[in-house]
Motif scaffolding. Structure first.
Motif, PDB file in Angstrom:
ATOM      1  N   ASP A 113      67.035  37.557  18.743  1.00 10.17           N
ATOM      2  CA  ASP A 113      68.330  37.675  19.429  1.00 10.17           C
ATOM      3  C   ASP A 113      69.028  38.943  18.934  1.00 10.17           C
ATOM      4  O   ASP A 113      69.670  38.942  17.886  1.00 10.17           O
ATOM      5  CB  ASP A 113      69.186  36.443  19.142  1.00 10.17           C
ATOM      6  CG  ASP A 113      70.535  36.489  19.858  1.00 10.17           C
ATOM      7  OD1 ASP A 113      70.813  37.494  20.550  1.00 10.17           O
ATOM      8  OD2 ASP A 113      71.313  35.527  19.712  1.00 10.17           O
TER       9      ASP A 113
ATOM     10  N   ASP B 287      66.288  38.356   9.932  1.00  8.27           N
ATOM     11  CA  ASP B 287      66.386  39.073  11.207  1.00  8.27           C
ATOM     12  C   ASP B 287      66.113  40.556  11.013  1.00  8.27           C
ATOM     13  O   ASP B 287      65.322  41.161  11.759  1.00  8.27           O
ATOM     14  CB  ASP B 287      67.795  38.930  11.799  1.00  8.27           C
ATOM     15  CG  ASP B 287      68.183  37.504  12.126  1.00  8.27           C
ATOM     16  OD1 ASP B 287      67.291  36.636  12.256  1.00  8.27           O
ATOM     17  OD2 ASP B 287      69.406  37.255  12.250  1.00  8.27           O
TER      18      ASP B 287
ATOM     19  N   SER C  48      65.097  36.299  13.826  1.00 10.57           N
ATOM     20  CA  SER C  48      65.442  36.020  15.218  1.00 10.57           C
ATOM     21  C   SER C  48      65.224  37.251  16.090  1.00 10.57           C
ATOM     22  O   SER C  48      65.459  38.388  15.664  1.00 10.57           O
ATOM     23  CB  SER C  48      66.911  35.590  15.322  1.00 10.57           C
ATOM     24  OG  SER C  48      67.305  35.477  16.679  1.00 10.57           O
TER      25      SER C  48
ATOM     26  N   ARG D  65      71.584  40.406  19.951  1.00 11.36           N
ATOM     27  CA  ARG D  65      73.046  40.395  19.944  1.00 11.36           C
ATOM     28  C   ARG D  65      73.561  40.334  18.512  1.00 11.36           C
ATOM     29  O   ARG D  65      74.691  40.761  18.228  1.00 11.36           O
ATOM     30  CB  ARG D  65      73.569  39.216  20.750  1.00 11.36           C
ATOM     31  CG  ARG D  65      73.315  39.326  22.246  1.00 11.36           C
ATOM     32  CD  ARG D  65      73.684  38.065  22.977  1.00 11.36           C
ATOM     33  NE  ARG D  65      72.863  36.929  22.545  1.00 11.36           N
ATOM     34  CZ  ARG D  65      72.958  35.707  23.067  1.00 11.36           C
ATOM     35  NH1 ARG D  65      73.843  35.458  24.014  1.00 11.36           N
ATOM     36  NH2 ARG D  65      72.173  34.722  22.627  1.00 11.36           N
ATOM     37  N   ARG D  66      72.726  39.825  17.602  1.00  8.30           N
ATOM     38  CA  ARG D  66      73.130  39.734  16.196  1.00  8.30           C
ATOM     39  C   ARG D  66      73.248  41.104  15.535  1.00  8.30           C
ATOM     40  O   ARG D  66      73.898  41.242  14.498  1.00  8.30           O
ATOM     41  CB  ARG D  66      72.116  38.893  15.419  1.00  8.30           C
ATOM     42  CG  ARG D  66      72.008  37.451  15.877  1.00  8.30           C
ATOM     43  CD  ARG D  66      71.089  36.668  14.975  1.00  8.30           C
ATOM     44  NE  ARG D  66      70.978  35.273  15.379  1.00  8.30           N
ATOM     45  CZ  ARG D  66      70.455  34.322  14.612  1.00  8.30           C
ATOM     46  NH1 ARG D  66      69.998  34.611  13.401  1.00  8.30           N
ATOM     47  NH2 ARG D  66      70.395  33.077  15.041  1.00  8.30           N
TER      48      ARG D  66
END
Length: 237
Positions: A124, A137, A122, A126-127
């Motif tokens: 993202d 990720d 991902s 924020r992870r």
């Protein structure tokens, strides 16, 4: 002969790469979580030295960088250490390579272990700090880090390597890929001049392959570096 640091060198692909490099006569500094995990590291006829520290702990990552500094500037650093399933998967697989890159003198060559599983990672970020990062990720992020570093410093090349799904402790006994081929690319990138592309490659068994498109996206590269700088409090420089 080259001075080379291999992280996560006590077993698996890291140990195989370190053994191959030492066997070729290079000065190899090995990293392990603690000295007990690397018996024989005191053999100065084979190893140039040992640095220790748990890469799941940021304060110990800083200490690994300090220990490594005692050896001077490395010709190559192979960021091999990694975990598959752990609450600290983001710290070990992405934050540790980032911090060591930021804190150490820039080597001639940076080599980061990726995975084909990065393709389902991902973007993202924020992870990164939320504890929700998956292995996939973290491998997308470290691949992006490798390619972001590719043109950052004069005299330093940077590559990412997919070693394949190999029968190590992490990969499991049923893994179908060749264990020898799994470490050969890292050794080759660390020691050979005739590498095309010279920097910014994503490699599988000594052949360049296209990575996840995000890894080459300059905007995502910059976003990742900003996120890592904010997360660690350490600028990449």
């Amino acid at each position: 002969m080259a001075l080379i640091l291999v992280t996560g060198a006590s077993a698996g692909l890291g140990r195989a790469a370190a053994d191959a490099l030492a066997g070729d006569g290079h000065d190899v500094v090995v990293h392990a979580r603690n000295a007990g995990r690397f018996p024989g590291a005191e053999d100065t006829g084979r190893w140039a030295g040992l640095v220790t520290g748990d890469l799941a702990r940021p304060e110990e990552i800083h200490d690994v960088a300090r220990q490594a500094a005692a050896f001077g500037r490395f010709d190559a650093v192979i960021h091999n250490a990694g975990v598959l399933r752990s609450p600290e998967v983001a710290t070990v697989n992405t934050v540790a390579p980032y911090l060591l890159t930021a804190l150490m003198d820039k080597p001639g060559r940076l080599i980061y272990l990726s995975s084909s599983m990065h393709r389902t990672g991902s973007t993202d970020l924020r992870r990164l700090s939320s504890g929700r990062a998956s292995y996939d990720d973290t491998k997308l992020w470290v691949t992006t880090l490798a390619l972001a570093c590719a043109s950052r410093w004069e005299g330093t090349s940077s590559h990412a390597v997919d070693p394949g799904w190999v029968p190590t402790r992490m990969g499991g006994r049923g893994a179908p890929d060749d264990l020898v081929a799994g470490h050969r690319t890292q050794v080759w990138l660390a020691t050979h001049e005739d590498v095309t592309p010279h920097t910014g490659g994503y490699w599988y068994h000594q052949q360049p392959r296209p990575p996840h498109p995000a890894a080459r996206d300059e905007e995502f590269q910059a976003e990742l570096i900003r996120a890592l700088e904010a997360h660690t409090g350490v600028a990449l420089g």
